[in-house]
Design a protein around this motif. Structure first.
Motif, mmCIF file in Angstrom:
data_model
loop_
_atom_site.group_PDB
_atom_site.id
_atom_site.type_symbol
_atom_site.label_atom_id
_atom_site.label_comp_id
_atom_site.label_asym_id
_atom_site.label_seq_id
_atom_site.Cartn_x
_atom_site.Cartn_y
_atom_site.Cartn_z
ATOM 1 N N SER A 123 0.926 -39.646 3.861
ATOM 2 C CA SER A 123 1.253 -39.670 5.292
ATOM 3 C C SER A 123 0.345 -40.597 6.082
ATOM 4 C CB SER A 123 1.173 -38.256 5.874
ATOM 5 O OG SER A 123 2.112 -37.413 5.267
ATOM 6 N N ASN A 137 7.537 -33.996 4.146
ATOM 7 C CA ASN A 137 6.888 -34.940 5.062
ATOM 8 C C ASN A 137 7.746 -36.172 5.303
ATOM 9 O OD1 ASN A 137 3.622 -34.501 5.674
ATOM 10 N ND2 ASN A 137 4.424 -33.267 4.003
ATOM 11 N N TRP A 169 10.378 -35.195 7.734
ATOM 12 C CA TRP A 169 9.784 -35.030 9.057
ATOM 13 C C TRP A 169 9.723 -36.361 9.803
ATOM 14 C CZ3 TRP A 169 9.095 -30.820 11.807
ATOM 15 C CH2 TRP A 169 8.248 -30.847 12.913
#
Length: 410
Positions: free
Chosen positions: A182, A260, A263
């Protein structure tokens, strides 16, 4: 807020540690020591927030990057020393993280006070409505923070209660892998915050929405460039990284990275919502929906389903939440969500389809070490090609061409 963390941590938190937490035999006092150090670390990270926000507002990303790099190097040096010298590594590691956060916090404070003396002043002589607005914004921002932390730490607590520390270790490894990946995309969404805020406050809502659309798209692109090869070669990478890979770690890693990645669908939306200043309903709706994954998982565990179920639950919730954000942008703020859907969501779908086909068609389990390395390179080339062909518009491809030509000329 920072003192509230200490208050809750030393009352409700300690009750949980003493009465509910499952810890391996002989490790309780290590766990208690680390817990206390973690509370102090959380205190430092909380009081650092205004200084980080100040540098973001002034778009001083070169300064924050320098602080991040130097602090990471320091942390690496300390941890290498830890591996070779410490007799109680878990306790020393927690102290290292505290020292790292302390120096990191001091760096931001010193720089901010040297360069922004006129801003960093303490004064209570302000209009009452300012305090009311700031407190309201802070409280509802805190709701989002509680939702995010509650989801991550709530998952760890539930896994600990139902399955013990071994599954906690597998889940923690998944979180570490996802955090590293990330980093490649979070910096982009962070950099967009000042521009989105300035455009909205300058009554240029169209530009703020357009930035949100492209940030969501490019955040996903940056994430998928790293995430897809890692997901495909997760078992190989974990075998290199860890001396002993906990059972289930690979599955947790893949699903948490996937979560993630999903997201990223609305990566720019929170900044746009914050720019409006009206965040109460958005925070309540989004994070209540996300936290619903915890009671759902508890019910499924009581029915006898395996530990990995909770990761699947949050993947599904995260996907549904991406569309919930679109609905809220239109319903609460009146934005033209068709633009976000076309620029961001549709392009992400184009990119995802061939990657899904390859994931289910290709197995790398029987590869040798050299073949795994070649596979990682070829997978990266494949992702880049898919992003370029299916993910970029004509104008974006032209920009890429011009950028490459400029770099080659230099």
């Amino acid at each position: 807020f920072a003192f509230t963390i200490i208050l809750i941590g030393l009352t409700i938190g300690e009750y949980y540690v003493y009465n509910i937490l499952q810890v391996d035999e002989g490790k309780f006092y290590d766990a208690l020591f680390i817990y206390h150090v973690s509370i102090a670390t959380a205190f430092l990270s909380t009081v650092l927030v205004p200084y980080q926000g100040l540098l973001v507002a002034y778009e001083k990303f070169n300064i924050t990057a320098i602080f991040d790099i130097l602090s990471s190097i320091l942390k690496l040096i300390l941890i290498v020393w830890l591996v070779k010298n410490a007799s109680s590594p878990v306790r020393v590691y927690s102290i290292i993280m505290f020292v790292w956060m302390f120096l990191y916090s001091i760096s931001f404070r010193v720089y901010s006070r040297l360069h922004y003396k006129e801003i960093i002043t303490y004064s209570i002589r302000q209009p009452a409505d300012k305090y009311k607005q700031m407190l309201s914004f802070a409280v509802w921002s805190l709701v989002g923070g509680i939702g995010s932390v509650g989801k991550t730490q709530g998952t760890a607590i539930i896994l600990n209660v139902f399955f013990g520390t071994a599954v906690n270790a597998a889940y923690a490894i998944g979180g570490q892998v996802a955090n590293v990946i990330s980093m490649f995309s979070n910096s982009l969404s962070q950099a967009a915050i000042p521009q989105i805020t300035k455009s909205y406050s300058g009554n240029n809502e169209d530009r703020s929405l357009l930035i949100t659309c492209y940030i969501s798209k490019y955040t996903f692109v940056l994430m998928v460039l790293v995430a897809f090869p890692v997901i495909m070669e997760m078992d190989f990478l974990l075998s290199i990284w860890l001396k002993e890979v906990p059972e289930g770690a690979s599955a947790f890693c893949k699903l948490i990275v996937l979560e993630n990645l999903i997201w990223c669908l609305g990566a720019g939306v929170p900044a746009l919502v914050n720019a409006t200043g009206n965040i109460k309903k958005y925070q309540i709706y989004v994070y209540s929906f996300i936290l619903s994954g915890l009671p759902i998982s508890i019910i499924l565990f009581k029915m006898g389903l395996p530990a990995i179920t909770i990761a699947w639950v949050f993947v599904v919730i995260c996907l549904l939440s991406s569309f919930q954000k679109i609905y809220l942008l239109k319903k609460l703020y009146g934005f033209d969500v068709n633009q976000l859907f076309k620029i961001s969501y549709v392009r992400m779908l184009y990119i995802s389809l061939p990657l899904i086909v390859v994931y289910f068609s290709l197995s790398t389990s029987s590869f040798s070490t050299s073949m795994h390395i070649v596979s990682l390179i070829l997978l990266e080339i494949f992702v880049v090609a898919v992003v370029y062909i299916l993910g970029l518009s004509k104008s974006e491809k032209t920009m890429v061409h011009n950028l490459i030509i400029q770099k080659l000329k230099k």
